[in-house]
Design a protein around this motif. Structure first.
Motif, PDB file in Angstrom:
ATOM      1  N   ALA A 119       0.828  -1.207   0.000  1.00 35.24           N
ATOM      2  CA  ALA A 119       0.000   0.000   0.000  1.00 35.24           C
ATOM      3  C   ALA A 119       0.868   1.266   0.000  1.00 35.24           C
ATOM      4  CB  ALA A 119      -0.925  -0.002   1.214  1.00 35.24           C
ATOM      5  N   MET A 120       1.955   1.241   0.741  1.00 39.75           N
ATOM      6  CA  MET A 120       2.838   2.405   0.772  1.00 39.75           C
ATOM      7  C   MET A 120       3.577   2.596  -0.553  1.00 39.75           C
ATOM      8  SD  MET A 120       4.437   2.084   4.611  1.00 39.75           S
ATOM      9  CE  MET A 120       5.841   3.056   4.188  1.00 39.75           C
ATOM     10  N   PHE A 121       3.966   1.505  -1.176  1.00 37.55           N
ATOM     11  CA  PHE A 121       4.744   1.583  -2.403  1.00 37.55           C
ATOM     12  C   PHE A 121       3.881   1.873  -3.617  1.00 37.55           C
ATOM     13  CE2 PHE A 121       6.221  -0.878  -6.116  1.00 37.55           C
ATOM     14  CZ  PHE A 121       7.345  -0.122  -6.427  1.00 37.55           C
ATOM     15  N   ASP A 122       2.766   1.201  -3.724  1.00 40.63           N
ATOM     16  CA  ASP A 122       1.984   1.237  -4.956  1.00 40.63           C
ATOM     17  C   ASP A 122       0.820   2.220  -4.922  1.00 40.63           C
ATOM     18  OD1 ASP A 122       1.590   0.284  -7.562  1.00 40.63           O
ATOM     19  OD2 ASP A 122      -0.011  -1.042  -6.864  1.00 40.63           O
ATOM     20  N   ARG A 123       0.298   2.518  -3.789  1.00 38.52           N
ATOM     21  CA  ARG A 123      -0.889   3.371  -3.682  1.00 38.52           C
ATOM     22  C   ARG A 123      -0.717   4.747  -4.321  1.00 38.52           C
ATOM     23  NH1 ARG A 123      -6.249   2.942  -3.358  1.00 38.52           N
ATOM     24  NH2 ARG A 123      -7.135   4.683  -2.287  1.00 38.52           N
ATOM     25  N   PRO A 124       0.410   5.428  -4.129  1.00 40.97           N
ATOM     26  CA  PRO A 124       0.537   6.757  -4.753  1.00 40.97           C
ATOM     27  C   PRO A 124       0.526   6.725  -6.278  1.00 40.97           C
ATOM     28  CG  PRO A 124       2.155   6.496  -3.020  1.00 40.97           C
ATOM     29  CD  PRO A 124       1.524   5.162  -3.229  1.00 40.97           C
ATOM     30  N   MET A 125       0.965   5.617  -6.884  1.00 39.13           N
ATOM     31  CA  MET A 125       1.045   5.555  -8.344  1.00 39.13           C
ATOM     32  C   MET A 125      -0.210   4.983  -8.994  1.00 39.13           C
ATOM     33  SD  MET A 125       4.936   4.279  -8.773  1.00 39.13           S
ATOM     34  CE  MET A 125       4.818   3.037  -7.511  1.00 39.13           C
ATOM     35  N   THR A 126      -0.658   3.849  -8.496  1.00 35.84           N
ATOM     36  CA  THR A 126      -1.752   3.152  -9.178  1.00 35.84           C
ATOM     37  C   THR A 126      -3.045   3.152  -8.385  1.00 35.84           C
ATOM     38  OG1 THR A 126      -1.279   0.986  -8.223  1.00 35.84           O
ATOM     39  CG2 THR A 126      -0.082   1.589 -10.217  1.00 35.84           C
ATOM     40  N   LYS A 127      -3.014   3.671  -7.169  1.00 34.81           N
ATOM     41  CA  LYS A 127      -4.169   3.610  -6.270  1.00 34.81           C
ATOM     42  C   LYS A 127      -4.661   2.170  -6.150  1.00 34.81           C
ATOM     43  CE  LYS A 127      -5.461   8.286  -7.272  1.00 34.81           C
ATOM     44  NZ  LYS A 127      -6.295   9.125  -8.071  1.00 34.81           N
ATOM     45  N   THR A 128      -3.724   1.295  -5.909  1.00 33.92           N
ATOM     46  CA  THR A 128      -3.975  -0.140  -5.876  1.00 33.92           C
ATOM     47  C   THR A 128      -5.061  -0.514  -4.882  1.00 33.92           C
ATOM     48  OG1 THR A 128      -2.934  -2.292  -5.649  1.00 33.92           O
ATOM     49  CG2 THR A 128      -2.211  -0.615  -4.133  1.00 33.92           C
ATOM     50  N   SER A 129      -5.771  -1.555  -5.207  1.00 36.87           N
ATOM     51  CA  SER A 129      -6.794  -2.027  -4.294  1.00 36.87           C
ATOM     52  C   SER A 129      -6.465  -3.413  -3.757  1.00 36.87           C
ATOM     53  CB  SER A 129      -8.149  -2.061  -4.987  1.00 36.87           C
ATOM     54  OG  SER A 129      -8.144  -3.029  -6.003  1.00 36.87           O
ATOM     55  N   ILE A 130      -5.537  -4.117  -4.359  1.00 34.81           N
ATOM     56  CA  ILE A 130      -5.093  -5.462  -4.014  1.00 34.81           C
ATOM     57  C   ILE A 130      -6.230  -6.477  -4.142  1.00 34.81           C
ATOM     58  CG2 ILE A 130      -4.011  -6.944  -2.284  1.00 34.81           C
ATOM     59  CD1 ILE A 130      -2.624  -4.478  -1.177  1.00 34.81           C
ATOM     60  N   ASN A 131      -7.445  -6.057  -3.956  1.00 33.50           N
ATOM     61  CA  ASN A 131      -8.619  -6.921  -4.040  1.00 33.50           C
ATOM     62  C   ASN A 131      -9.496  -6.437  -5.200  1.00 33.50           C
ATOM     63  OD1 ASN A 131     -10.940  -8.376  -3.651  1.00 33.50           O
ATOM     64  ND2 ASN A 131     -11.270  -7.705  -1.551  1.00 33.50           N
ATOM     65  N   PRO A 132      -9.702  -7.262  -6.233  1.00 37.93           N
ATOM     66  CA  PRO A 132     -10.498  -6.816  -7.376  1.00 37.93           C
ATOM     67  C   PRO A 132     -11.927  -6.399  -7.016  1.00 37.93           C
ATOM     68  CG  PRO A 132      -9.295  -8.792  -7.939  1.00 37.93           C
ATOM     69  CD  PRO A 132      -9.097  -8.574  -6.471  1.00 37.93           C
ATOM     70  N   ILE A 133     -12.525  -7.019  -6.032  1.00 40.71           N
ATOM     71  CA  ILE A 133     -13.894  -6.660  -5.646  1.00 40.71           C
ATOM     72  C   ILE A 133     -13.940  -5.232  -5.109  1.00 40.71           C
ATOM     73  CG2 ILE A 133     -15.795  -7.219  -4.072  1.00 40.71           C
ATOM     74  CD1 ILE A 133     -15.421  -9.181  -6.382  1.00 40.71           C
ATOM     75  N   ARG A 134     -12.861  -4.791  -4.459  1.00 43.20           N
ATOM     76  CA  ARG A 134     -12.790  -3.430  -3.956  1.00 43.20           C
ATOM     77  C   ARG A 134     -12.783  -2.420  -5.106  1.00 43.20           C
ATOM     78  NH1 ARG A 134     -11.456   1.033  -4.352  1.00 43.20           N
ATOM     79  NH2 ARG A 134     -10.596   2.432  -2.869  1.00 43.20           N
ATOM     80  N   SER A 135     -12.376  -2.842  -6.290  1.00 39.23           N
ATOM     81  CA  SER A 135     -12.390  -1.961  -7.461  1.00 39.23           C
ATOM     82  C   SER A 135     -13.729  -1.981  -8.189  1.00 39.23           C
ATOM     83  CB  SER A 135     -11.294  -2.382  -8.435  1.00 39.23           C
ATOM     84  OG  SER A 135     -10.043  -2.300  -7.838  1.00 39.23           O
ATOM     85  N   ILE A 136     -14.431  -3.084  -8.087  1.00 35.55           N
ATOM     86  CA  ILE A 136     -15.698  -3.233  -8.830  1.00 35.55           C
ATOM     87  C   ILE A 136     -16.817  -2.397  -8.221  1.00 35.55           C
ATOM     88  CG2 ILE A 136     -17.507  -4.875  -9.466  1.00 35.55           C
ATOM     89  CD1 ILE A 136     -15.293  -6.988  -9.726  1.00 35.55           C
ATOM     90  N   ALA A 137     -16.949  -2.412  -6.908  1.00 37.13           N
ATOM     91  CA  ALA A 137     -18.075  -1.731  -6.262  1.00 37.13           C
ATOM     92  C   ALA A 137     -18.133  -0.238  -6.574  1.00 37.13           C
ATOM     93  CB  ALA A 137     -18.036  -1.968  -4.754  1.00 37.13           C
ATOM     94  N   PRO A 138     -17.056   0.523  -6.420  1.00 37.55           N
ATOM     95  CA  PRO A 138     -17.150   1.947  -6.776  1.00 37.55           C
ATOM     96  C   PRO A 138     -17.403   2.171  -8.264  1.00 37.55           C
ATOM     97  CG  PRO A 138     -15.249   1.578  -5.378  1.00 37.55           C
ATOM     98  CD  PRO A 138     -15.782   0.243  -5.757  1.00 37.55           C
ATOM     99  N   ALA A 139     -16.880   1.296  -9.108  1.00 37.51           N
ATOM    100  CA  ALA A 139     -17.091   1.452 -10.559  1.00 37.51           C
ATOM    101  C   ALA A 139     -18.560   1.274 -10.915  1.00 37.51           C
ATOM    102  CB  ALA A 139     -16.235   0.457 -11.328  1.00 37.51           C
ATOM    103  N   LEU A 140     -19.264   0.427 -10.191  1.00 35.94           N
ATOM    104  CA  LEU A 140     -20.692   0.222 -10.460  1.00 35.94           C
ATOM    105  C   LEU A 140     -21.503   1.481 -10.176  1.00 35.94           C
ATOM    106  CD1 LEU A 140     -21.257  -3.360  -9.031  1.00 35.94           C
ATOM    107  CD2 LEU A 140     -21.113  -2.676 -11.427  1.00 35.94           C
ATOM    108  N   PHE A 141     -21.119   2.211  -9.135  1.00 36.81           N
ATOM    109  CA  PHE A 141     -21.877   3.407  -8.768  1.00 36.81           C
ATOM    110  C   PHE A 141     -21.488   4.628  -9.591  1.00 36.81           C
ATOM    111  CE2 PHE A 141     -22.422   0.800  -4.972  1.00 36.81           C
ATOM    112  CZ  PHE A 141     -23.794   0.851  -4.879  1.00 36.81           C
ATOM    113  N   THR A 142     -20.236   4.700 -10.004  1.00 34.23           N
ATOM    114  CA  THR A 142     -19.798   5.850 -10.787  1.00 34.23           C
ATOM    115  C   THR A 142     -19.892   5.604 -12.292  1.00 34.23           C
ATOM    116  OG1 THR A 142     -17.512   5.109 -10.739  1.00 34.23           O
ATOM    117  CG2 THR A 142     -18.228   6.623  -8.997  1.00 34.23           C
ATOM    118  N   VAL A 143     -20.127   4.377 -12.690  1.00 36.04           N
ATOM    119  CA  VAL A 143     -20.232   3.952 -14.086  1.00 36.04           C
ATOM    120  C   VAL A 143     -18.970   4.361 -14.864  1.00 36.04           C
ATOM    121  CG1 VAL A 143     -21.768   3.787 -16.067  1.00 36.04           C
ATOM    122  CG2 VAL A 143     -22.704   4.373 -13.852  1.00 36.04           C
TER     123      VAL A 143
END
Length: 128
Positions: free
Chosen positions: A72-96
């Motif tokens: 999280a410290m290394f990758d978060r500033p560059m890619t805003k990593t979520s490490i968990n794909p489900i954590r990326s899907i939920a916000p995408a559903l609401f923001t389309v």
């Protein structure tokens, strides 16, 4: 999913609702490579900690949390990593906004798949 809904409900006008998108001027192929490598590394640590009996104590939690913290410290500033794909899907559903979603689903999937495959090649006992 409930957190994404609450953010969407309260802050509909906001540009950022927990979306996982790369930082500006950071190429998508680098996001995919980093997500792949970090997931691969995390899964290797998980496999090694969970399949050995001597690490089943408090040190396994420290190892897993330490790897997650470093990622999280290394990758978060560059890619805003979520490490968990489900954590990326939920916000995408609401923001389309599905522009980068494929990167945050495919790269961790293939990283974990390669970690399992490499574990089966290296370990003698096939305990992966």
């Amino acid at each position: 999913m409930p957190a994404a809904f609450i953010l969407w409900f309260l802050l509909r006008e906001s540009q950022f609702l927990g979306e996982t998108t790369p930082t500006e001027n950071f190429p998508a192929y680098k996001v995919a490579i980093l997500e792949f490598l970090l997931t691969f590394f995390l899964k290797i640590v998980i496999i090694n900690v969970s399949t050995r009996s001597k690490e089943m104590g408090t040190m396994s939690g420290i190892a897993l949390d330490g790897v997650t913290l470093l990622e999280a410290m290394f990758d978060r500033p560059m890619t805003k990593t979520s490490i968990n794909p489900i954590r990326s899907i939920a916000p995408a559903l609401f923001t389309v906004n599905f522009q980068y979603l494929r990167l945050y689903i495919a790269a961790p999937f293939f990283g974990a798949l390669n970690a399992i495959s490499s574990c089966k090649l290296v370990k003698e006992e096939q305990r992966c």
